[in-house]
Design an enzyme around this catalytic site. Structure first.
Site, PDB file in Angstrom:
ATOM      1  N   GLY A  29       0.786  -1.175   0.027  1.00  0.00           N
ATOM      2  CA  GLY A  29      -0.226   0.035   0.000  1.00  0.00           C
ATOM      3  C   GLY A  29       0.852   1.203  -0.130  1.00  0.00           C
ATOM      4  N   HIS A 164      -7.078  10.000   7.364  1.00  0.00           N
ATOM      5  CA  HIS A 164      -7.188   9.659   6.069  1.00  0.00           C
ATOM      6  C   HIS A 164      -8.434   9.886   5.246  1.00  0.00           C
ATOM      7  CE1 HIS A 164      -2.942   7.924   5.692  1.00  0.00           C
ATOM      8  NE2 HIS A 164      -3.230   7.720   6.806  1.00  0.00           N
ATOM      9  N   ASP A 371     -14.638  11.656  -0.461  1.00  0.00           N
ATOM     10  CA  ASP A 371     -13.210  10.700  -0.302  1.00  0.00           C
ATOM     11  C   ASP A 371     -12.330  11.437   0.237  1.00  0.00           C
ATOM     12  OD1 ASP A 371     -11.571   8.561  -0.842  1.00  0.00           O
ATOM     13  OD2 ASP A 371     -12.307   8.159  -2.842  1.00  0.00           O
ATOM     14  N   LYS A 378      -4.665   9.575  -8.527  1.00  0.00           N
ATOM     15  CA  LYS A 378      -3.161   9.800  -8.587  1.00  0.00           C
ATOM     16  C   LYS A 378      -2.304   8.871  -9.165  1.00  0.00           C
ATOM     17  CE  LYS A 378      -3.047  13.237  -4.883  1.00  0.00           C
ATOM     18  NZ  LYS A 378      -2.225  13.625  -3.522  1.00  0.00           N
ATOM     19  N   ASP A 678      -3.938  40.956  29.469  1.00  0.00           N
ATOM     20  CA  ASP A 678      -4.327  39.870  28.697  1.00  0.00           C
ATOM     21  C   ASP A 678      -4.439  40.145  27.151  1.00  0.00           C
ATOM     22  OD1 ASP A 678      -6.652  41.010  29.058  1.00  0.00           O
ATOM     23  OD2 ASP A 678      -7.659  39.387  28.208  1.00  0.00           O
TER      24      ASP A 678
HETATM   25  C1  GDG Z   1      -8.587   5.900   2.519  1.00  0.00           C
HETATM   26  C2  GDG Z   1      -9.409   7.009   2.074  1.00  0.00           C
HETATM   27  C3  GDG Z   1      -7.571   8.026   0.967  1.00  0.00           C
HETATM   28  C4  GDG Z   1      -7.349  -0.836  -5.146  1.00  0.00           C
HETATM   29  N1  GDG Z   1      -7.796  -2.046  -5.740  1.00  0.00           N
HETATM   30  C5  GDG Z   1      -6.759  -2.882  -5.723  1.00  0.00           C
HETATM   31  C6  GDG Z   1      -5.617  -2.269  -5.098  1.00  0.00           C
HETATM   32  N2  GDG Z   1      -6.256  -1.000  -4.962  1.00  0.00           N
HETATM   33  C7  GDG Z   1      -5.384   0.209  -4.197  1.00  0.00           C
HETATM   34  C8  GDG Z   1      -5.365   1.235  -5.125  1.00  0.00           C
HETATM   35  C9  GDG Z   1      -5.032   2.552  -4.120  1.00  0.00           C
HETATM   36  C10 GDG Z   1      -5.919   1.865  -2.974  1.00  0.00           C
HETATM   37  O1  GDG Z   1      -6.032   0.480  -3.139  1.00  0.00           O
HETATM   38  C11 GDG Z   1      -7.305   2.759  -2.557  1.00  0.00           C
HETATM   39  O2  GDG Z   1      -6.916   3.750  -1.883  1.00  0.00           O
HETATM   40  P1  GDG Z   1      -8.130   5.164  -2.232  1.00  0.00           P
HETATM   41  O3  GDG Z   1      -7.381   6.320  -1.853  1.00  0.00           O
HETATM   42  O4  GDG Z   1      -8.694   5.227  -3.472  1.00  0.00           O
HETATM   43  O5  GDG Z   1      -9.165   4.633  -1.114  1.00  0.00           O
HETATM   44  P2  GDG Z   1      -9.258   4.102   0.405  1.00  0.00           P
HETATM   45  O6  GDG Z   1      -8.749   2.599   0.418  1.00  0.00           O
HETATM   46  O7  GDG Z   1     -10.703   4.411   1.057  1.00  0.00           O
HETATM   47  O8  GDG Z   1      -8.472   4.795   1.249  1.00  0.00           O
HETATM   48  C12 GDG Z   1      -8.926   7.702   0.740  1.00  0.00           C
HETATM   49  C13 GDG Z   1      -6.590   7.205   1.382  1.00  0.00           C
HETATM   50  O9  GDG Z   1      -7.132   6.420   2.954  1.00  0.00           O
HETATM   51  C14 GDG Z   1      -5.132   7.417   1.604  1.00  0.00           C
HETATM   52  O10 GDG Z   1      -5.204   8.549   2.714  1.00  0.00           O
HETATM   53  O11 GDG Z   1      -6.952   8.443  -0.373  1.00  0.00           O
HETATM   54  O12 GDG Z   1      -9.821   8.877   0.655  1.00  0.00           O
HETATM   55  O13 GDG Z   1     -10.629   6.752   2.058  1.00  0.00           O
HETATM   56  O14 GDG Z   1      -3.744   2.456  -3.625  1.00  0.00           O
HETATM   57  O15 GDG Z   1      -4.295   1.223  -5.908  1.00  0.00           O
HETATM   58  N3  GDG Z   1      -4.438  -2.616  -5.115  1.00  0.00           N
HETATM   59  C15 GDG Z   1      -4.139  -3.936  -5.384  1.00  0.00           C
HETATM   60  N4  GDG Z   1      -5.190  -4.561  -6.124  1.00  0.00           N
HETATM   61  C16 GDG Z   1      -6.397  -4.098  -6.190  1.00  0.00           C
HETATM   62  O16 GDG Z   1      -7.310  -4.801  -6.696  1.00  0.00           O
HETATM   63  N5  GDG Z   1      -3.021  -4.349  -5.280  1.00  0.00           N
END
Ligand code: GDG
Length: 723
Positions: A29, A164, A371, A378, A678
């Site tokens: 991650g 987050h 979100d 990104k 103050d």
């Molecule tokens: C929380 C907040 C905030 C997804 N499918 C697969 C996979 N992923 C990875 C993606 C991405 C991550 O998971 C998802 O990150 P997000 O930011 O989109 O969403 P949340 O999990 O809800 O994260 C969010 C984050 O924390 C960070 O602060 O951005 O707003 O909700 O990296 O690539 N990875 C793999 N297989 C998958 O099928 N290996």
């Protein structure tokens, strides 16, 4: 040597059970990558839940031992704790409220109790390894109470916290029955980080509305400790995504995609299964698109990956069923023999597959309802090394504040998403290049390492601010020094401000008259013939006469416009004019008419607009407006506009407490000079007095004073020690 402790609900590790053995592998991650440079070093450690229930003690020990070599430390949770702390309070109470879906929230005492207990469990493990000079960085909404719990045990340790997910507006946050406890927990941290400016603003707003804590800009004073809330938009491992396109496995999958989708435009969407991600609305938009633009039949596909998550929570099960239905409906309605429009996968994929898709897709459609940041958007941008491709991004994702060159949409506006899809499909290449290049620069620069460094540096700075504040605190030791100097002195001048310094803040200005304790203190102080005590206040001279005129005190009223030596008559400062008052009064009056609860106080040479009884928030808003207006009208009139504690005062520029103090001291000699005050206007006294004077600010804000005391009660105590 001090160490860094990272704490999050989940450890960055994947555990698989093979033939009764546990095999551990690091998980990839974004957070793990960013913090990798920290937790893998020296004694540093990452504490969290390993992601599965391990009932047997010997298995727990085995995993613990394997983890020790990876600088990880497991917090073991039982099934009941996962049900109530994680799935319960975290995901059925906090998650929906923080994502503006309050109707889904459940407020269960049992959930809260478990949340509290598990936070304590984390605390206990942390305390078993933490030392006072360590740095502890806690992550996310599952551990909101933890900073406060650690602070109690280790008052001086450095604690950072990062949220987050979004921090909701006060109106949502206040719904939670345990709102004050949650905020107090968070405020155990020294630095609180959020993805966007709105999140940090909402947090500060919630704190000042719910707790008796004041904020000055983004700094909150929590029992003498400066706590800073700031925006740190999280980045990704840019280099990894930018370079992965050349990986052999990714190349192989890319070729496969090119073969399967030859001549077809791909719209990619990737989310965890969650109602906050806007998956249904996105499908509706795609359906509408196919209906409105039939010419795209067989020319476009929606490639949708939904990663299974929280599927024991009823709303998630229902959401999954609805997605199934919608996808089925769209495919049944529009498919042809050669083509079906939605390719839907409810599973996760290896990162190489994601990379191939990011590289291949013409459009990435990211439309969450809310979100915190959204890393998928990104990752898509970072993967587009050729600068082509279009990102459609919801304005409700934190990422939209940075990726402003995306096609930004309101995720509730199905029509707008549909139009954005068409716009993306026909966007000329030069336009795609221009937008993508800008966005890639942003994602490259504000990458995850940059994010970690910014946060850690700032945490260190906040600690320094706190230390320099602490040095100014008039501690018992310092008080002893002052007492010695006081005793030695033959003639003493003591300047005391009144409101906020000797009495507390009262909503009714006229109710702040001295109490018996204060009279007693002032009598003892003035009984000593070596003391000349000057009450120097912004109050009207009539009020000071009435309250204090009978004591052996010198009085300076209206910030210096009026002076009365003890036993003598009131004199006003010569040459003052009050012609300006009429015009300014009219301005103040229009604000008073527009602002329920506000009122005007008229003094001889000043006008004061009070808003202490005005609805919180509205008062500050009007006060800001009023200051702007007044600055414009007063600039050529020799007047000064002074914003104070729930007041705005306009007075002649010649009147100033500092000048009044110097006048009073003129031609006289004292071997002990002390001033306590103050507010803003007292700063003029602190600045005017010679360096060896004892100057004391009440409250720990930035000040020209040498020392500070916390509140009027401490001032009374301190003065009592002198007499
Ligand atoms: C929380 C907040 C905030 C997804 N499918 C697969 C996979 N992923 C990875 C993606 C991405 C991550 O998971 C998802 O990150 P997000 O930011 O989109 O969403 P949340 O999990 O809800 O994260 C969010 C984050 O924390 C960070 O602060 O951005 O707003 O909700 O990296 O690539 N990875 C793999 N297989 C998958 O099928 N290996």
């Amino acid at each position: 040597m001090s160490k860094t402790i990272i704490v999050s609900n989940r450890l960055p590790v994947k555990i698989a059970e093979k033939d009764g053995e546990f095999v551990l592998a690091p998980s990839e991650g974004g957070l793990a990558t960013g913090l990798g440079s920290i937790y893998r070093n020296g004694n540093n450690v990452w504490i969290g839940w390993p992601g599965l229930v391990v009932p047997e003690q010997k298995d727990q020990d085995d995993i613990r031992q394997q983890m020790a070599g990876m600088n990880l430390m497991p917090v073991y949770l039982e099934q009941e704790e996962i049900n109530n702390f994680y799935e319960g309070f975290s995901n059925e109470t906090l998650w929906p409220v923080f994502h503006y879906m309050a109707v889904y929230a459940r407020y269960e005492q049992g959930y809260w109790d478990a949340y509290y207990r598990v936070n304590e469990k984390f605390r206990d493990l942390i305390l078993s390894v933490a030392e006072p000079d360590d740095v502890i960085w806690i992550h996310d909404y599952q551990l909101l109470l933890l900073p406060g719990m650690i602070r109690q045990a280790l008052p001086d340790v450095s604690i950072g916290f990062f949220l987050h997910i979004p921090f909701p507006s006060f109106e949502l946050f206040r719904l939670i029955p345990w709102r004050a406890e949650l905020l107090e927990g968070m405020l155990g941290a020294d630095l609180l980080g959020f993805h966007t400016f709105d999140d940090s603003r909402h947090f500060i707003n919630a704190v000042t509305r719910i707790l008796p804590i004041n904020a000055s800009a983004n700094q909150l004073m929590v029992n003498d400790r400066a706590v800073v809330a700031e925006t740190f938009p999280m980045g990704i491992d840019y280099d990894k995504y930018a370079s992965m396109g050349t990986d052999a496995e990714v190349q192989q999958q890319l070729r496969q995609l090119e073969e399967n989708f030859h001549g077809i435009k791909m719209i990619l969407t990737i989310d965890r299964l969650d109602y906050s991600k806007g998956i249904l609305q996105r499908l509706q938009a795609f359906e509408l698109f196919l209906q409105l633009y039939p010419e795209y039949a067989e020319k476009v596909v929606l490639y949708m990956i939904v990663v299974p998550s929280r599927d024991t929570v009823p709303q998630y099960v229902a959401l999954r069923d609805e997605i199934d239905k919608l996808v089925g409906g769209i495919n049944a309605r529009f498919r042809t023999i050669n083509w079906h429009p939605v390719h839907y996968f409810y599973r996760s994929f290896p990162i190489e597959t994601l990379s191939a898709l990011y590289n291949f897709a013409d459009i990435c459609l990211v439309t969450p309802m809310r979100d915190g940041m959204n890393l998928v958007s990104k990752e898509y941008v970072a993967s587009r090394t050729q600068n082509n491709g279009v990102l459609i991004l919801s304005e409700m994702a934190g990422a939209s504040k940075e990726l402003i060159d995306a096609l930004i949409v309101n995720p509730n506006n199905i029509g707008a998403i549909t139009r954005a899809l068409e716009e993306a499909l026909i966007m000329p290449l030069p336009e795609q290049y221009r937008r993508m290049k800008q966005m890639r620069q942003v994602v490259a620069k504000f990458n995850v390492n940059h994010w970690v460094k910014l946060f850690m540096d700032r945490l260190q700075e906040v600690k320094q601010i706190q230390q320099s504040m602490l040095a100014r605190r008039l501690s018992t030791d310092m008080q002893l020094h002052v007492q010695q100097a006081y005793k030695k002195a033959g003639r003493r001048a003591i300047f005391l401000d009144y409101d906020g310094t000797l009495v507390g803040f009262n909503v009714n200005v006229d109710l702040a008259s001295p109490d018996q304790e204060l009279y007693h203190l002032l009598r003892s102080l003035t009984a000593d013939p070596s003391n000349e005590v000057v009450m120097i206040s912004g109050r009207k001279h009539e009020t000071l006469s009435e309250w204090l005129g009978h004591l052996r005190l010198h009085l300076i009223a209206e910030h210096g416009a009026w002076q009365r030596r003890q036993g003598g008559k009131w004199h006003k400062l010569p040459g003052l004019n009050d012609q300006w008052k009429q015009e300014i009064y009219t301005i103040l009056d229009t604000y008073t008419d527009r602002t329920p609860g506000s009122f005007i106080e008229e003094k001889s040479y000043s006008l004061v607009w009070h808003y202490r009884k005005v609805e919180a928030g509205l008062g500050e808003l009007r006060a800001n407006e009023l200051v702007g207006t007044l600055r414009y009208y007063t600039s050529d009139k020799g007047l000064m506009v002074l914003p104070g504690d729930k007041v705005i005062e306009v007075k002649n520029a010649e009147i100033n407490k500092g000048r009044a103090t110097l006048n009073w001291l003129h031609d006289d000699h004292f071997d002990f000079v002390m001033a306590i005050g103050d507010d803003h206007t007292d700063e003029d006294i602190f600045k005017a007095l010679p360096e060896d004077a004892i100057t004391i600010k009440v409250g720990s804000q930035v000040s020209a004073a040498r020392y500070y005391l916390r509140n009027f009660k401490e001032v009374r105590q301190f003065l009592t020690t002198l007499v």
